[in-house]
Every structure is written in C-alpha cells, then in structure tokens.
Scaffold this active site. Sequence first.
Site, mmCIF file in Angstrom:
data_model
loop_
_atom_site.group_PDB
_atom_site.id
_atom_site.type_symbol
_atom_site.label_atom_id
_atom_site.label_comp_id
_atom_site.label_asym_id
_atom_site.label_seq_id
_atom_site.Cartn_x
_atom_site.Cartn_y
_atom_site.Cartn_z
ATOM 1 N N LYS A 165 0.831 -1.219 0.000
ATOM 2 C CA LYS A 165 0.000 0.000 0.000
ATOM 3 C C LYS A 165 0.859 1.260 0.000
ATOM 4 O O LYS A 165 0.582 2.228 0.707
ATOM 5 C CB LYS A 165 -0.990 -0.035 1.162
ATOM 6 C CG LYS A 165 -1.943 -1.247 1.049
ATOM 7 C CD LYS A 165 -3.023 -1.246 2.104
ATOM 8 C CE LYS A 165 -4.013 -2.390 1.925
ATOM 9 N NZ LYS A 165 -3.443 -3.750 2.042
ATOM 10 N N ARG A 166 1.906 1.272 -0.803
ATOM 11 C CA ARG A 166 2.819 2.403 -0.853
ATOM 12 C C ARG A 166 2.149 3.602 -1.506
ATOM 13 O O ARG A 166 1.233 3.457 -2.328
ATOM 14 C CB ARG A 166 4.093 2.023 -1.620
ATOM 15 C CG ARG A 166 4.939 0.966 -0.924
ATOM 16 C CD ARG A 166 5.362 1.392 0.467
ATOM 17 N NE ARG A 166 6.357 0.482 1.025
ATOM 18 C CZ ARG A 166 6.143 -0.367 2.038
ATOM 19 N NH1 ARG A 166 4.961 -0.464 2.609
ATOM 20 N NH2 ARG A 166 7.131 -1.128 2.492
#
Lengths: 309, 309
Positions: free
Chosen positions: B106-107
């Site tokens: 989930k960067r």
Amino acid sequence: MSFDRLIEKIIKTQNPTVVGLDPKLDYVPEYVKKKAFKKYGKTLKGASKAILEFNKGIIDEICDIVPAIKPQAAYYEMYGYEGVKTLSKTISYAQKKGMFVITDAKRNDIGATMEAYATAHLGSVMVDDEEITPFGTDALTVNGYLGTDGIEPLLKLCRENDKGIFVLVKTSNKSSGELQDLKIGDKTVYETMGDMCEKWGATAPGKLGYSSVGAVVGATYPEQLAEMRAKLPNTFFLVPGYGAQGGGAEGVSKAFDANGLGAVVNSSRAVMCAYKKEECEETEYARAARRECIRMKEDILSYLPKISL
Amino acid sequence: MSFDRLIEKIIKTQNPTVVGLDPKLDYVPEYVKKKAFKKYGKTLKGASKAILEFNKGIIDEICDIVPAIKPQAAYYEMYGYEGVKTLSKTISYAQKKGMFVITDAKRNDIGATMEAYATAHLGSVMVDDEEITPFGTDALTVNGYLGTDGIEPLLKLCRENDKGIFVLVKTSNKSSGELQDLKIGDKTVYETMGDMCEKWGATAPGKLGYSSVGAVVGATYPEQLAEMRAKLPNTFFLVPGYGAQGGGAEGVSKAFDANGLGAVVNSSRAVMCAYKKEECEETEYARAARRECIRMKEDILSYLPKISL
C-alpha cells in the site's frame, strides 16, 4: 506525549525545521561511494553502506542545531533490504545524537495489519520470550484512507510508548487536489481528513497543546496551511515542500501558531545537496549541509515570533 | 502486461485465488522456530529465518495449484530489516517456482518519491554502472490518495517492465466507510477512486481485457463488488476479506465477469493456520495449507462459470 518531546527540542534549538534524509546515491560524494564500493562492491550493500556513511556525516554536523530528521523510507527500500538496514541504523544513530526521528513511510492498512506496521515502526515485537524493538522511530507518517481502525493501533502506541503520527491531509504535490480538494457536502476531502485528525488526537493529547496525531500539510498550498492552522488547534503540522518544491518561508509561516509553534518544516534535497550548490569540496558536504540548515532556519524565523510556550 | 500473466496462470490452474503470506511468528510451527532459534538465537534474524522456512514450505506445496502469493509487507517489517530480507527472499523463491507475486505494501507518496518506491518494488536501480533489481515483485498494492503524480511512476514501470498495481478503492475493514463512502457530488470517494483506476489503466492496457491498474475491493462489501465490476470493465480486482474477515464465496463471486475472470480472491490466515484448525501434526502444516487452498478454490468455483477467455 511524543510531540511534547519534539516541541521541547524545537524550543531549545529555536529551530522549527526537520532535515529530510532521502538519499539517492547521486547525492552521495564520490569519495564516500568509492570507499564503500571498494569494500562491498557495486552492490545494494555497497550503496547502502555509502548512504549510511553520508547520513552519519550530516547528522554529526547538524544534531546540535536541528531538532529532527525525517528519513523517507522509499529511498532506502530502493536499495533492497540492505537499504532498509541503513534506514534502521540511521534512525538509531540520530536518536543517540539526541535527535527526534520521523520515519516518512506513509504506511496504511486495515486494523490487524496496521498493528504489525505500528509494531514495526513504533513498538516492540516478541520473539518467543524476548522483546525486541525493530525500527523504534519516534513518529511515523501514515495515510488515513482506510479510516479509524487503520489508525487505532497507532494511537495505542502513541499513548503507551510516547510516539507520534502524522496523517496525510493535504500533500504538497501538483495533483494532490484530484481527490483531496473534492467536496464532500460543504467540506473538502482534506478538511474531512483534518477533522479526523483532531478526533483521533483527542484520544492521545499532549501536555503542550498538541496531540500525538499530527497532519502533513504541504508548503505549496499556503492558503490551506492558514485555514488548517485555524481549524485544527491541537494538530501539529509536518510541512513538506519548502525550497525545492517551491514553498517559501512566508507561505510556511502560516502553519505556525502565535507562539511560533505548531509546525515543523522539512527540507531534504537543499540540505543534502548543499555542497553541490555551493560548489565546495565534496569533503565539505556535511558542513555545507549545516550552513544550509542555518540559512533555512533564519529564513523561516524571520517570519515568526520568538518560539516559546 | 502484467495481469495478462496473472490471468494466464489463473486459467491454467482454474483457480482465481491468491494466498496471502502474512506470517506472524505465532503461525509458524514450533519445530520450525526451534530450529531457527537454535542457529540464530531468539532474535529478529532467528524469527525472520523461521518465517522464510515456513513460507518456502507452503510455496512448495501450493505452487502447482495456486497462481499467486501476496506477502503483506507489514508482517515482514515487524521483524526489522531481517524481516524485510525474508520478504525479498520469499518473492524470489515464489517466482522461481512459477508463481505471480503481489507485494501488499500500500505504498504512496508524491511523484519524485513514488519513483523510488516504484524502483524499489517493480524496477531496477543503478549502483554506479551496475543495474540491480531490489525486490522485483510482479505487482504492488498502492494508495491513490495523492492523485495522478503519485501513480504515474508506477504506470511507467507497468508498461516497460510488465508489472501491475492494485489501487485501494474500497477496503475490507469496518471503518472503511468513514472516508470511502462519503459523497463527492453524486459519487462516493471510492467510486471516484475507481474511476481514476480506469483512467490510469487506459494508459497501460492489457491484451486480455484488463489493464495493469487493478483495484482492491473488499469481499466484505458484496454489493459494492457487483457495482464496481459493472462500472470498471477494464480494472482487475484484488479481493481481500474472504474467510477470516467474513466475506463468503457467493459474495465474492460478484467481483467476477461472465468468463469467471476479472478478480483474484485472497486468503491468508485460513491457509497459513490450516494445520491448527485441522488439529493435525505441525509437520503437516504445508499439506494442510494445500488442502485449505483446494477447499477455498472449490468453494469459490461453485459460484462461477468455467474460467476461460
């Protein structure tokens, strides 16, 4: 609470800034790289060792005049797990030198997984009967898109371990408005997120007026800085975008309260690459970084009252 | 494009599922931990080596019947840089066994920094004149809160390196609605994000009907799965929340198109801890994981047409 510690350091140094350590290998002086490559090869390990050496040099030179550093996780992950090792060593080195460390990782996930991120960055993990601190930073940037159960595990550690978080509210990039400026009823998405920060913060208050839940509000949007400062009285701001991204000192001054507190302004590239701009000897890189820190501090202070409680 | 490769593997295995490898140390059988602790101590390294051994055991048993794994970065970061090394080794091990790997991290960040994350996870980095692949996964989950310039660097690698991304649209957790369900005009925040996925995807189309920009849509919200499937015809879905989080097979079937394609459903704990639920010997853990994979596949397929192009 964590931001009390940061605020005390800011008052002591009379410096409301944080140095972003986002070290691309290109920023590292040749002589530092050469030494690391000789020992470890042109490998991820060699690159990571060069970056650690570079970071330590800067920290040594600025730790007495700058309250905090903000390593950006992306630039460490770019060099694989060896890079992440350098992130970890940079955090502990700066803390040993008395600095407050904000890991800029913008982590986010659902509750159970967010607990793992909270443990990783702000907490300690059990390995059988041994309790070990993985990264042990002082504050972490996070993304609140998933709502309260993605934030709750962090609040717990803020309260128990004296830590802080900065939630993305209004980011400094050009396309930040695509989602963040859209209107939900009479409020924008970023205002809605700001209100959530105040709400979350109320469960982890500080002694000096600011809770453990801060907000990221970009220096490139001064009118929103002023608006958010007025609306979020207990939310400490991390302000990226000063300098290289175009935010000026007068603009960022809007992020501060009447005591010159309530915000910390980040500069990364201008500090790390000051020696390039000055065109001085490479071996001067850390002293050039110090000079840039002083310049930035004076620039910002010229628009602020004396910093005090 | 990347999801073409995933789709081909799904058709070949007739299995539209992905196994989440989110290994807490508690999930790892005692005999695996004992061996690692004996060699490396009760340390982050010991824990990380035990987890790698555990992961390899599961991958060996499922690689012929499951198309993909999804390691969740948080559970590796929880064991410090040694844990991140295990993440890296897990990715390459699964790929060697022919599996597609989705790193669930989930960067998110602004453009310049997102380039570093893109390089870290999907690209390669230059160390002087050496080009090195840091993590080299096949697809990455990302958070689109920052807008297009936080996504653009990923799209470039999707096109050039045959990679994919999954953008958070509607997450599976309870409080996902706090922001995601709010109305922007006549659309919710998650619908707005979904539309952005289609738009981004149009710049990185695939050959089999789905672009390189997928979306995360939680199994816990079947009505939204159906709605999103209809509205986002070119967006491949990653569907978490099946099983442990309460999403059932009938509900997740709404995420699929008329060919039984368009989605991949994740299960983590039920697979990793199948040996605990079965109460079989610990040494059976990987075979128990395989049995759970078969059970899940049959459960989901019972609501789908034959998977074909």
